[in-house]
Design a protein around this motif. Structure first.
Motif, PDB file in Angstrom:
ATOM      1  N   ASP A  20      46.573  12.911  17.944  1.00  0.00           N
ATOM      2  CA  ASP A  20      45.826  13.449  16.804  1.00  0.00           C
ATOM      3  C   ASP A  20      46.821  13.936  15.753  1.00  0.00           C
ATOM      4  O   ASP A  20      47.981  14.188  16.044  1.00  0.00           O
ATOM      5  N   SER A  21      46.381  14.051  14.531  1.00  0.00           N
ATOM      6  CA  SER A  21      47.297  14.360  13.424  1.00  0.00           C
ATOM      7  C   SER A  21      47.799  15.801  13.423  1.00  0.00           C
ATOM      8  O   SER A  21      48.776  16.106  12.742  1.00  0.00           O
ATOM      9  N   ASP A  22      47.181  16.677  14.191  1.00  0.00           N
ATOM     10  CA  ASP A  22      47.596  18.081  14.222  1.00  0.00           C
ATOM     11  C   ASP A  22      48.686  18.367  15.245  1.00  0.00           C
ATOM     12  O   ASP A  22      49.221  19.468  15.288  1.00  0.00           O
ATOM     13  N   SER A  23      49.010  17.404  16.085  1.00  0.00           N
ATOM     14  CA  SER A  23      49.962  17.618  17.175  1.00  0.00           C
ATOM     15  C   SER A  23      51.350  17.109  16.819  1.00  0.00           C
ATOM     16  O   SER A  23      51.517  16.311  15.910  1.00  0.00           O
ATOM     17  N   SER A  24      52.331  17.554  17.596  1.00  0.00           N
ATOM     18  CA  SER A  24      53.720  17.168  17.365  1.00  0.00           C
ATOM     19  C   SER A  24      54.234  16.299  18.514  1.00  0.00           C
ATOM     20  O   SER A  24      54.008  16.613  19.689  1.00  0.00           O
ATOM     21  N   TRP A  25      54.959  15.241  18.161  1.00  0.00           N
ATOM     22  CA  TRP A  25      55.567  14.403  19.186  1.00  0.00           C
ATOM     23  C   TRP A  25      56.611  15.175  19.977  1.00  0.00           C
ATOM     24  O   TRP A  25      56.914  14.818  21.120  1.00  0.00           O
ATOM     25  N   ASN A  26      57.178  16.236  19.396  1.00  0.00           N
ATOM     26  CA  ASN A  26      58.165  17.040  20.124  1.00  0.00           C
ATOM     27  C   ASN A  26      57.570  17.622  21.400  1.00  0.00           C
ATOM     28  O   ASN A  26      58.277  17.852  22.374  1.00  0.00           O
ATOM     29  N   ILE A  27      56.276  17.871  21.388  1.00  0.00           N
ATOM     30  CA  ILE A  27      55.587  18.415  22.557  1.00  0.00           C
ATOM     31  C   ILE A  27      55.052  17.291  23.436  1.00  0.00           C
ATOM     32  O   ILE A  27      55.194  17.311  24.653  1.00  0.00           O
ATOM     33  N   ILE A  28      54.469  16.290  22.818  1.00  0.00           N
ATOM     34  CA  ILE A  28      53.765  15.246  23.557  1.00  0.00           C
ATOM     35  C   ILE A  28      54.705  14.214  24.184  1.00  0.00           C
ATOM     36  O   ILE A  28      54.464  13.729  25.288  1.00  0.00           O
ATOM     37  N   GLN A  29      55.788  13.879  23.516  1.00  0.00           N
ATOM     38  CA  GLN A  29      56.663  12.811  24.006  1.00  0.00           C
ATOM     39  C   GLN A  29      57.246  13.100  25.389  1.00  0.00           C
ATOM     40  O   GLN A  29      57.217  12.209  26.242  1.00  0.00           O
ATOM     41  N   PRO A  30      57.774  14.297  25.675  1.00  0.00           N
ATOM     42  CA  PRO A  30      58.299  14.532  27.031  1.00  0.00           C
ATOM     43  C   PRO A  30      57.219  14.425  28.115  1.00  0.00           C
ATOM     44  O   PRO A  30      57.477  13.905  29.199  1.00  0.00           O
ATOM     45  N   ILE A  31      56.026  14.882  27.809  1.00  0.00           N
ATOM     46  CA  ILE A  31      54.924  14.783  28.769  1.00  0.00           C
ATOM     47  C   ILE A  31      54.579  13.310  28.988  1.00  0.00           C
ATOM     48  O   ILE A  31      54.381  12.863  30.122  1.00  0.00           O
ATOM     49  N   SER A  32      54.537  12.545  27.896  1.00  0.00           N
ATOM     50  CA  SER A  32      54.239  11.124  27.980  1.00  0.00           C
ATOM     51  C   SER A  32      55.272  10.386  28.823  1.00  0.00           C
ATOM     52  O   SER A  32      54.918   9.564  29.673  1.00  0.00           O
ATOM     53  N   LEU A  33      56.528  10.684  28.602  1.00  0.00           N
ATOM     54  CA  LEU A  33      57.590  10.037  29.382  1.00  0.00           C
ATOM     55  C   LEU A  33      57.459  10.349  30.864  1.00  0.00           C
ATOM     56  O   LEU A  33      57.649   9.476  31.714  1.00  0.00           O
ATOM     57  N   GLY A  34      57.114  11.602  31.185  1.00  0.00           N
ATOM     58  CA  GLY A  34      56.922  11.971  32.586  1.00  0.00           C
ATOM     59  C   GLY A  34      55.823  11.160  33.231  1.00  0.00           C
ATOM     60  O   GLY A  34      55.952  10.688  34.369  1.00  0.00           O
ATOM     61  N   ILE A  35      54.728  10.967  32.521  1.00  0.00           N
ATOM     62  CA  ILE A  35      53.608  10.172  33.053  1.00  0.00           C
ATOM     63  C   ILE A  35      53.996   8.707  33.186  1.00  0.00           C
ATOM     64  O   ILE A  35      53.704   8.072  34.200  1.00  0.00           O
ATOM     65  N   LEU A  36      54.667   8.163  32.181  1.00  0.00           N
ATOM     66  CA  LEU A  36      55.046   6.762  32.214  1.00  0.00           C
ATOM     67  C   LEU A  36      56.066   6.468  33.317  1.00  0.00           C
ATOM     68  O   LEU A  36      56.098   5.358  33.854  1.00  0.00           O
ATOM     69  N   MET A  37      56.868   7.437  33.663  1.00  0.00           N
ATOM     70  CA  MET A  37      57.853   7.241  34.724  1.00  0.00           C
ATOM     71  C   MET A  37      57.256   7.434  36.117  1.00  0.00           C
ATOM     72  O   MET A  37      57.875   7.102  37.102  1.00  0.00           O
ATOM     73  N   ASP A  38      56.051   7.973  36.161  1.00  0.00           N
ATOM     74  CA  ASP A  38      55.415   8.267  37.444  1.00  0.00           C
ATOM     75  C   ASP A  38      55.021   7.021  38.201  1.00  0.00           C
ATOM     76  O   ASP A  38      54.668   6.033  37.720  1.00  0.00           O
ATOM     77  N   ILE A  45      46.781   9.284  31.321  1.00  0.00           N
ATOM     78  CA  ILE A  45      47.294   9.785  30.042  1.00  0.00           C
ATOM     79  C   ILE A  45      46.254  10.665  29.361  1.00  0.00           C
ATOM     80  O   ILE A  45      46.549  11.778  28.930  1.00  0.00           O
ATOM     81  N   PHE A  46      45.030  10.177  29.281  1.00  0.00           N
ATOM     82  CA  PHE A  46      43.963  10.954  28.635  1.00  0.00           C
ATOM     83  C   PHE A  46      43.646  12.241  29.395  1.00  0.00           C
ATOM     84  O   PHE A  46      43.336  13.264  28.789  1.00  0.00           O
ATOM     85  N   SER A  47      43.739  12.203  30.716  1.00  0.00           N
ATOM     86  CA  SER A  47      43.406  13.406  31.487  1.00  0.00           C
ATOM     87  C   SER A  47      44.501  14.464  31.413  1.00  0.00           C
ATOM     88  O   SER A  47      44.224  15.649  31.547  1.00  0.00           O
ATOM     89  N   GLU A  48      45.746  14.050  31.175  1.00  0.00           N
ATOM     90  CA  GLU A  48      46.857  15.007  31.174  1.00  0.00           C
ATOM     91  C   GLU A  48      47.331  15.411  29.777  1.00  0.00           C
ATOM     92  O   GLU A  48      48.018  16.419  29.638  1.00  0.00           O
ATOM     93  N   ILE A  49      46.999  14.615  28.766  1.00  0.00           N
ATOM     94  CA  ILE A  49      47.465  14.928  27.408  1.00  0.00           C
ATOM     95  C   ILE A  49      46.264  14.935  26.471  1.00  0.00           C
ATOM     96  O   ILE A  49      45.819  13.886  25.991  1.00  0.00           O
ATOM     97  N   ASP A  50      45.750  16.109  26.199  1.00  0.00           N
ATOM     98  CA  ASP A  50      44.554  16.248  25.364  1.00  0.00           C
ATOM     99  C   ASP A  50      44.749  15.711  23.951  1.00  0.00           C
ATOM    100  O   ASP A  50      43.786  15.284  23.309  1.00  0.00           O
ATOM    101  N   THR A  75      40.256   4.243  23.482  1.00  0.00           N
ATOM    102  CA  THR A  75      40.333   5.580  22.906  1.00  0.00           C
ATOM    103  C   THR A  75      39.843   6.586  23.934  1.00  0.00           C
ATOM    104  O   THR A  75      39.296   6.223  24.974  1.00  0.00           O
ATOM    105  N   ARG A  76      40.036   7.837  23.616  1.00  0.00           N
ATOM    106  CA  ARG A  76      39.661   8.926  24.516  1.00  0.00           C
ATOM    107  C   ARG A  76      38.194   8.843  24.938  1.00  0.00           C
ATOM    108  O   ARG A  76      37.862   9.061  26.087  1.00  0.00           O
ATOM    109  N   ASN A  77      37.303   8.522  24.030  1.00  0.00           N
ATOM    110  CA  ASN A  77      35.868   8.507  24.329  1.00  0.00           C
ATOM    111  C   ASN A  77      35.343   7.134  24.750  1.00  0.00           C
ATOM    112  O   ASN A  77      34.153   6.972  24.953  1.00  0.00           O
TER     113      ASN A  77
END
Length: 118
Positions: free
Chosen positions: A100-118, A78-83, A63-65
């Motif tokens: 977290d439950s307040d966030s949207s995958w529409n925002i997080i998923q493209p960032i996640s894919l960029g990191i995973l492809m790095d 991942i933790f350092s780039e996606i709060d 987990t983050r902590n």
């Protein structure tokens, strides 16, 4: 404050799109499939390559902590780039991210894919 948040969101989205596109151009053979999980706050990514070598066990969760996140350069990144990411689980051939439950995958998923492809 709302305007600042919108500008920050657009900046992060543009960065994620740029990363994802540049990685797509250079790594055309890497295709990451996504899979929904029973938990709407989690998405499973299948990069088609070994994520966790056998010598590290069958799975790794942090987990983050959790200090364990420092054992994995990918989890640390991942933790350092996606709060919004709260948990990372790695299996032999997949990675599951939990937001977290307040966030949207529409925002997080493209960032996640960029990191995973790095």
């Amino acid at each position: 404050e709302i305007l600042q948040n919108c500008k920050m969101f657009l900046g992060r989205l543009k960065t994620a799109e740029t990363k994802a596109f540049s990685h797509f151009k250079s790594l055309r053979s890497l295709f990451i499939q996504t899979e929904e999980t029973p938990n709407p706050n989690s998405i499973k990514f299948h990069p088609g390559i070994t994520v966790l070598p056998e010598k590290y066990g069958s799975g790794f969760y942090c987990t983050r902590n959790d200090k364990e996140r420092n054992r994995s350069p990918l989890a640390k990144k991942i933790f350092s780039e996606i709060d919004e990411i709260q948990g990372v689980f790695m299996g032999r051939d997949f990675i599951t991210l939990t937001k977290d439950s307040d966030s949207s995958w529409n925002i997080i998923q493209p960032i996640s894919l960029g990191i995973l492809m790095d």
